[in-house]
Motif scaffolding. Structure first.
Motif, PDB file in Angstrom:
ATOM      1  N   THR B 183       0.838  -1.201   0.000  1.00  0.00           N
ATOM      2  CA  THR B 183       0.000   0.000   0.000  1.00  0.00           C
ATOM      3  C   THR B 183       0.871   1.248   0.000  1.00  0.00           C
ATOM      4  O   THR B 183       0.608   2.196  -0.752  1.00  0.00           O
ATOM      5  CB  THR B 183      -0.928  -0.012   1.232  1.00  0.00           C
ATOM      6  N   VAL B 184       1.905   1.243   0.844  1.00  0.00           N
ATOM      7  CA  VAL B 184       2.803   2.406   0.894  1.00  0.00           C
ATOM      8  C   VAL B 184       3.515   2.567  -0.455  1.00  0.00           C
ATOM      9  O   VAL B 184       3.626   3.674  -0.989  1.00  0.00           O
ATOM     10  CB  VAL B 184       3.813   2.272   2.053  1.00  0.00           C
ATOM     11  N   ASN B 185       3.963   1.464  -1.037  1.00  0.00           N
ATOM     12  CA  ASN B 185       4.579   1.514  -2.367  1.00  0.00           C
ATOM     13  C   ASN B 185       3.646   2.162  -3.380  1.00  0.00           C
ATOM     14  O   ASN B 185       4.040   3.044  -4.146  1.00  0.00           O
ATOM     15  CB  ASN B 185       4.881   0.088  -2.852  1.00  0.00           C
ATOM     16  N   ALA B 186       2.391   1.700  -3.381  1.00  0.00           N
ATOM     17  CA  ALA B 186       1.445   2.163  -4.391  1.00  0.00           C
ATOM     18  C   ALA B 186       1.109   3.637  -4.195  1.00  0.00           C
ATOM     19  O   ALA B 186       0.916   4.375  -5.153  1.00  0.00           O
ATOM     20  CB  ALA B 186       0.166   1.328  -4.327  1.00  0.00           C
ATOM     21  N   LYS B 187       1.074   4.052  -2.943  1.00  0.00           N
ATOM     22  CA  LYS B 187       0.702   5.436  -2.648  1.00  0.00           C
ATOM     23  C   LYS B 187       1.723   6.414  -3.211  1.00  0.00           C
ATOM     24  O   LYS B 187       1.369   7.492  -3.675  1.00  0.00           O
ATOM     25  CB  LYS B 187       0.590   5.600  -1.127  1.00  0.00           C
TER      26      LYS B 187
END
Lengths: 217, 249
Positions: B183-187
């Motif tokens: 999720t952090v990567n995608a954000k």
């Protein structure tokens, strides 16, 4: 994907038409959405033709051609569920969407208290919507009418609420993403988009998939 | 590398660690409760043996990812499942993951315990019988304590495998350590930072578990006189590699 395992769809047809115009042979590779920008930056591919919205945030790390279509985001739910598309109307409900999309950013920014379920692909969102694990889905309206509402699985589901087109979150439409510094490739794609608009190829592809013109104003 | 983005979301990672540990621990506990009777039924001919054997074959013969998908997306396709009481649990990704992981761990643990029980030195059992212990007493006082101890090294592996197996939860929407990393990567459209942080967290947990198991093995396998590679002591009668299957001669 079709029965012989080839990737098919609006984006693919557009990609093929654009490559023809530019005069290059293109190889298509599929990527999970949340790894697609890193893949471009790491040179695992040279352009992204995947309905990616041209947003301020993305413009900081990659570059875009002009748009090749623009369609609003919308919510869908079971017909007659009586939901409204406000933070109050969705309180206590679960909204499913694809991780790392503009819709993800919008919900984080504007309705941070609504519970989200994040998926890797849009197909998984539809599976859980029909299974009743999520109450609503939020995504591109055309992708959803084409990929879900107009299919057998999507019977009994419908749009609700308004069109979402806020430039701050959703950008100015979908463009073709290239690495920063590759102005030639970017401009070649922009010119090719104009060329297939003029030649009628765009309309032919558009009409193959959609009843309305999705290029947008 | 932009690790400040990861640190900005340390609370997410913390909750991810909790979800991962919680799932791993519960799956191992439930798995063990399945495995113990399953292993006993595998080592002695019982009415349930074919059933148990089928269960172990299926869950060891198919990938955990497929099992989890079948339970989460597969069962949800059937209307009668969605209308039954079971939907209360199957509706939630968390329960689906727990069910899949427990059944998977149960099958592997059953096989580990079966091996340990089957290689129990015959003399231990004969001795117990000679003392006049009943069948039940032999099982609970001699066979299982002996077998469980010798199963420890392999069971330690299963614990680590289960921990790593829980990453599957992230693809059915659970925000475990990997889920948070992605999720952090995608954000922020980054590729490595979220995953590297997740990897580091898994590594810390793994090494802690390995350390704990070493201590426990040292304590409970002392009678086998095994060199654990730290004491500098020469290997005893039973070499480390044979620790699981000591032979009485």
């Amino acid at each position: 994907m079709n029965s012989s395992g080839e990737i098919v769809g609006f984006d693919i047809d557009i990609a093929n038409a654009l490559c023809d115009k530019i005069g290059k042979s293109c190889k298509m590779v599929q990527s999970e959405w949340d790894g697609i920008i890193p893949a471009l930056i790491e040179r695992k591919c040279d352009a992204i033709i995947a309905s990616m919205s041209i947003t301020e945030e993305r413009m900081q790390i990659i570059d875009f051609s002009t748009k090749y279509y623009n369609s609003p985001g919308r919510f869908i739910a079971k017909e007659g569920a009586g939901l409204t598309d406000t933070a109050e109307g969705l309180a206590g409900k679960v909204v499913g969407l694809q991780r790392g999309t503009t819709f993800n950013d919008f919900m984080d920014g504007e309705m941070p208290d609504v519970e989200l379920k994040l998926y890797g692909t849009q197909d998984e969102v539809y599976l859980d919507l029909t299974a009743g694990r999520i109450d609503a889905a939020f995504a591109d309206s055309i992708a959803m009418s084409d990929g879900f509402l107009n299919t057998d699985a999507g019977k009994g589901y419908a749009f609700f609420g308004r069109d979402y087109l806020e430039v701050k979150y959703f950008g100015v439409g979908a463009g073709i993403a290239v690495r920063k510094g590759e102005e030639d490739l970017r401009d070649a794609f922009s010119a090719a988009i104009q060329a297939i608009r003029d030649s009628g190829e765009y309309k032919a592809i558009n009409d193959k998939y959609f009843a309305v013109d999705i290029f947008g104003g | 590398m932009k690790f400040e983005l990861v640190f900005r979301h340390w609370d997410l990672f913390l909750s991810g660690v909790w979800v991962t540990l919680h799932l791993t621990a519960l799956a191992l506990i439930i798995g063990f409760m399945i495995a113990l009777p399953a292993a006993l039924s595998l080592t002695r001919r019982s009415r349930f043996s074919p059933l148990v054997r089928g269960y172990v074959y299926f869950f060891r013969g198919t990938p955990l990812l497929v099992q989890t998908y079948l339970i989460y997306y597969g069962l949800a396709q059937f209307e009668f499942v969605r209308e039954s009481w079971a939907w209360f649990f199957l509706r939630e990704a968390w329960w689906c993951a727990l069910i899949a992981f427990s059944l998977n761990s149960g099958a592997y643990t059953a096989e580990i315990l079966r091996g340990a029980i089957a290689t129990t030195p015959k003399g231990e059992i004969d001795g117990a019988k000679a003392l006049g212990l009943s069948e039940r007493q032999v099982t609970w006082l001699i066979l299982l304590p002996s077998a469980l101890r010798r199963a420890l090294p392999q069971y330690g592996n299963e614990v680590v495998f289960m921990l790593h197996g829980t990453v599957v939860a992230s693809i059915i929407t659970i925000q475990d350590i990997l889920g948070v990393g992605r999720t952090v990567n995608a954000k922020y459209y980054i590729a490595y930072e979220g995953l590297l942080s997740a990897a580091a967290l898994y590594m810390v947990i793994t090494f802690t578990l390995v350390w704990v198991f070493r201590r426990v093995e040292k304590r409970y396998l002392r009678h086998l006189d095994i060199d654990f590679g730290q004491t500098g002591k020469k290997p005893g009668k039973v070499a480390g590699a044979d620790a699981g299957v000591p032979q009485m001669r």
